[in-house]
Write a protein that holds these residues in place. Structure first.
Motif, mmCIF file in Angstrom:
data_model
loop_
_atom_site.group_PDB
_atom_site.id
_atom_site.type_symbol
_atom_site.label_atom_id
_atom_site.label_comp_id
_atom_site.label_asym_id
_atom_site.label_seq_id
_atom_site.Cartn_x
_atom_site.Cartn_y
_atom_site.Cartn_z
ATOM 1 N N THR A 141 0.838 -1.203 0.000
ATOM 2 C CA THR A 141 0.000 0.000 0.000
ATOM 3 C C THR A 141 0.874 1.254 0.000
ATOM 4 N N ARG A 142 2.062 1.167 0.606
ATOM 5 C CA ARG A 142 2.984 2.308 0.577
ATOM 6 C C ARG A 142 3.545 2.516 -0.823
ATOM 7 N N ARG A 143 3.506 1.460 -1.634
ATOM 8 C CA ARG A 143 4.031 1.539 -2.993
ATOM 9 C C ARG A 143 2.932 1.817 -4.023
ATOM 10 N N GLY A 144 1.758 2.197 -3.535
ATOM 11 C CA GLY A 144 0.702 2.616 -4.450
ATOM 12 C C GLY A 144 -0.285 1.540 -4.845
ATOM 13 N N VAL A 145 -0.276 0.392 -4.170
ATOM 14 C CA VAL A 145 -1.260 -0.660 -4.426
ATOM 15 C C VAL A 145 -2.434 -0.446 -3.476
ATOM 16 N N SER A 146 -3.632 -0.356 -4.017
ATOM 17 C CA SER A 146 -4.799 -0.119 -3.158
ATOM 18 C C SER A 146 -5.850 -1.220 -3.279
ATOM 19 N N SER A 147 -5.481 -2.340 -3.917
ATOM 20 C CA SER A 147 -6.455 -3.426 -4.088
ATOM 21 C C SER A 147 -5.734 -4.764 -4.155
ATOM 22 N N PHE A 148 -6.392 -5.790 -3.601
ATOM 23 C CA PHE A 148 -5.829 -7.131 -3.528
ATOM 24 C C PHE A 148 -6.824 -8.149 -4.065
ATOM 25 N N LYS A 149 -6.314 -9.100 -4.844
ATOM 26 C CA LYS A 149 -7.146 -10.067 -5.567
ATOM 27 C C LYS A 149 -7.097 -11.435 -4.892
ATOM 28 N N HIS A 150 -8.229 -12.149 -4.943
ATOM 29 C CA HIS A 150 -8.314 -13.493 -4.376
ATOM 30 C C HIS A 150 -9.030 -14.405 -5.366
ATOM 31 N N PHE A 151 -8.418 -15.535 -5.662
ATOM 32 C CA PHE A 151 -9.019 -16.531 -6.535
ATOM 33 C C PHE A 151 -9.735 -17.573 -5.680
ATOM 34 N N MET A 152 -11.039 -17.708 -5.898
ATOM 35 C CA MET A 152 -11.803 -18.760 -5.237
ATOM 36 C C MET A 152 -11.856 -20.003 -6.124
ATOM 37 N N ALA A 153 -11.205 -19.927 -7.286
ATOM 38 C CA ALA A 153 -11.135 -21.035 -8.238
ATOM 39 C C ALA A 153 -9.677 -21.453 -8.424
ATOM 40 N N TYR A 154 -9.462 -22.401 -9.368
ATOM 41 C CA TYR A 154 -8.134 -22.947 -9.682
ATOM 42 C C TYR A 154 -7.549 -23.686 -8.475
ATOM 43 N N HIS A 182 -12.290 -13.490 -7.575
ATOM 44 C CA HIS A 182 -12.735 -14.289 -8.717
ATOM 45 C C HIS A 182 -13.670 -15.322 -8.117
ATOM 46 N N ALA A 183 -14.961 -15.143 -8.341
ATOM 47 C CA ALA A 183 -15.969 -15.925 -7.632
ATOM 48 C C ALA A 183 -16.410 -17.151 -8.429
ATOM 49 N N GLU A 184 -15.726 -18.255 -8.218
ATOM 50 C CA GLU A 184 -16.173 -19.568 -8.670
ATOM 51 C C GLU A 184 -15.767 -20.565 -7.593
ATOM 52 N N ASN A 185 -16.641 -21.501 -7.267
ATOM 53 C CA ASN A 185 -16.346 -22.505 -6.247
ATOM 54 C C ASN A 185 -15.342 -23.503 -6.816
ATOM 55 N N GLY A 186 -14.088 -23.351 -6.419
ATOM 56 C CA GLY A 186 -13.024 -24.170 -6.978
ATOM 57 C C GLY A 186 -13.159 -25.649 -6.678
ATOM 58 N N ASP A 187 -13.685 -25.985 -5.503
ATOM 59 C CA ASP A 187 -13.892 -27.402 -5.180
ATOM 60 C C ASP A 187 -14.926 -28.019 -6.110
ATOM 61 N N ALA A 188 -16.008 -27.293 -6.350
ATOM 62 C CA ALA A 188 -17.047 -27.806 -7.245
ATOM 63 C C ALA A 188 -16.517 -27.945 -8.670
ATOM 64 N N VAL A 189 -15.744 -26.965 -9.123
ATOM 65 C CA VAL A 189 -15.187 -27.038 -10.472
ATOM 66 C C VAL A 189 -14.274 -28.251 -10.605
#
Length: 471
Positions: A141-154, A182-189
């Protein structure tokens, strides 16, 4: 370079006016009717055209290592193609290896992006949880990142469980950063993939069968619930189903701060593309989430029109036919991704504004202004006013073109929009005060793009526990 845009209709998310725009020193210097043309200024005639903020694509994957390959557009070719379509900034994704350093991954992506022709920022993915992850999120965040991503799949690769989500969402809240999923149920996939392969379904048709709308709806609903527990905002990427759109709308109606993103291709292409016997054609459309039955498109358009869905993206992650062919005997090995950064604006204008779903002002909102506001770039980006970056597209609402892989600027041999005729196109694109696209000539400069340090939001509480970093 001084550029004078003369005599157009200036359109922002707030309204429109006739007037001129003066750009100097990479910024917008003046906006008004009848401005004096400075000596030596390059003149762009916008008569009969619209003058709008350059597009911001909040979801791209340039030269991304993924599924045993690397996406074929690098930061130069991909951003250059975006300029040809009116997109002047991107937010790409840094994807650390599970257990790897987020800071090291961020630096690696910064190095790749030095060749970019347009401005760029980064979301950074959280792929596991530890004290180091907590500390590195803070440093980022100190380096200018204001968002974080999470994969619920793969599953087995990028997928995180609910425990990681809760820790990350809580810490991001304390920092004033925004989490996305990223909203997909990875276990189900994974379960469905295994079952389909056991039944002998190995071709691209297995891809949408393994990722039915229900797995997206469940994951979106679960992620929204977890964010509500933490009292944190949430951004859901590439919403492709009625179920997910309805979950977001219901949360927003209850007072929860949830944002939804739609891909242009999900609005206009349906799952019939997977019925083709031509492997290259069907595999060329393999992306996650997959293309859906046509009925889902109405919910996505309604979400954009009503404001329940706020942004549009391309999820530009392209792989050529030779790369897609690695999954010729097993659909789970087809690299997931399609191209679209060059065509997003045109598709949305033709089908959105031309189709009666969006006004011109709403087009600006969903292609630029809302992204700038949500991700800490406004008013530097996303508007036309003095002091803002001179990122502008002069849009011809009446000119037409036919999309084809033979003529696009993206580094890929396939287009999901092949043969689509679009009315409305970028006549001129100005990025950071440089005329980089004009009447079909691309003048992209390697390395001209700048890294965008994005501002944080004040932590939002009032829904859920609001425990943040104390959870």
């Amino acid at each position: 370079m001084t550029i004078f845009i003369r005599g157009g209709t200036i359109v922002t998310a707030e309204g429109r006016q006739r007037g001129d725009v003066l750009c100097a020193g990479g910024r917008i210097a003046a906006v008004g009717d009848g401005l004096e043309v400075p000596t030596g200024a390059a003149i762009v005639d916008a008569g009969g055209m619209l003058v709008m903020p350059g597009g911001i694509d909040p979801h791209t994957h340039m030269e991304m290592p993924f599924m045993g390959s690397v996406s074929s557009d690098d930061f130069f070719t991909g951003t250059a193609a975006g300029l040809a379509g009116g997109t002047t900034s991107i937010i790409d994704f840094v994807i650390p290896d599970a257990g790897g350093s987020m800071i090291e991954a961020f630096e690696a992506w910064r190095g790749r992006a030095e060749k970019a022709a347009a401005d760029y920022g980064f979301h950074v993915a959280v792929t596991d949880w530890s004290e180091r992850v907590r500390d590195e999120m803070t440093e980022l965040t100190r380096r200018g990142v204001s968002s974080f991503k999470h994969f619920m799949a793969y599953k087995g690769a990028l997928m995180v469980d609910d425990g990681v989500l809760l820790h990350s969402i809580g810490h991001a809240l304390s920092l004033g950063a925004l989490c996305s999923v990223h909203a997909e149920n990875g276990d189900a996939v994974a379960h469905l993939q295994k079952a389909l392969l056991a039944r002998g379904i190995t071709g691209p048709k297995g891809h949408p069968l393994s990722r039915p709308p229900e797995v997206e709806g469940e994951a979106a609903t679960r992620a929204i619930a977890l964010a509500r527990v933490m009292g944190a905002p949430l951004y859901v990427v590439h919403v492709s189903t009625r179920q997910a759109a309805e979950a977001i709308a219901a949360a927003r109606m209850s007072g929860q701060r949830v944002f939804g993103e739609v891909l242009a291709q999900h609005l206009v292409i349906d799952d019939s593309v997977y019925d083709s016997d031509d492997f290259a054609y069907a595999a060329g459309h393999v992306m996650s989430p997959p293309f859906r039955p046509k009925a889902h498109q109405a919910a996505l358009w309604a979400g954009l029109a009503s404001g329940q869905l706020q942004t549009t993206a391309s999820d530009h992650c392209c792989f050529c036919a030779s790369q897609k062919a690695q999954g010729a005997e097993d659909f789970t090995r087809i690299p997931n991704g399609t191209a679209g950064i060059e065509d997003r604006m045109g598709v949305l204008w033709h089908h959105g504004v031309g189709g009666g779903h969006l006004t011109a002002e709403e087009f600006v909102a969903v292609t630029s202004a809302n992204t700038a506001r949500i991700f800490g770039l406004y008013p530097r980006k996303g508007t036309i006013q003095p002091g803002a970056d001179a990122d502008i597209v002069v849009w011809d609402p009446y000119a037409s073109r036919t999309v084809s892989a033979r003529t696009h600027h993206q580094n890929i041999d396939f287009s999901v929009y092949e043969g689509m005729e679009l009315t409305g196109l970028a006549r001129s694109t100005i990025a950071a005060g440089r005329l980089v696209w004009h009447d079909g000539t691309l003048r992209a400069e390697r390395g001209a793009g700048r890294y965008l340090k994005r501002s944080l939001h004040a932590p939002i509480t009032g829904m859920g526990t609001g425990l943040g970093d104390n959870a």
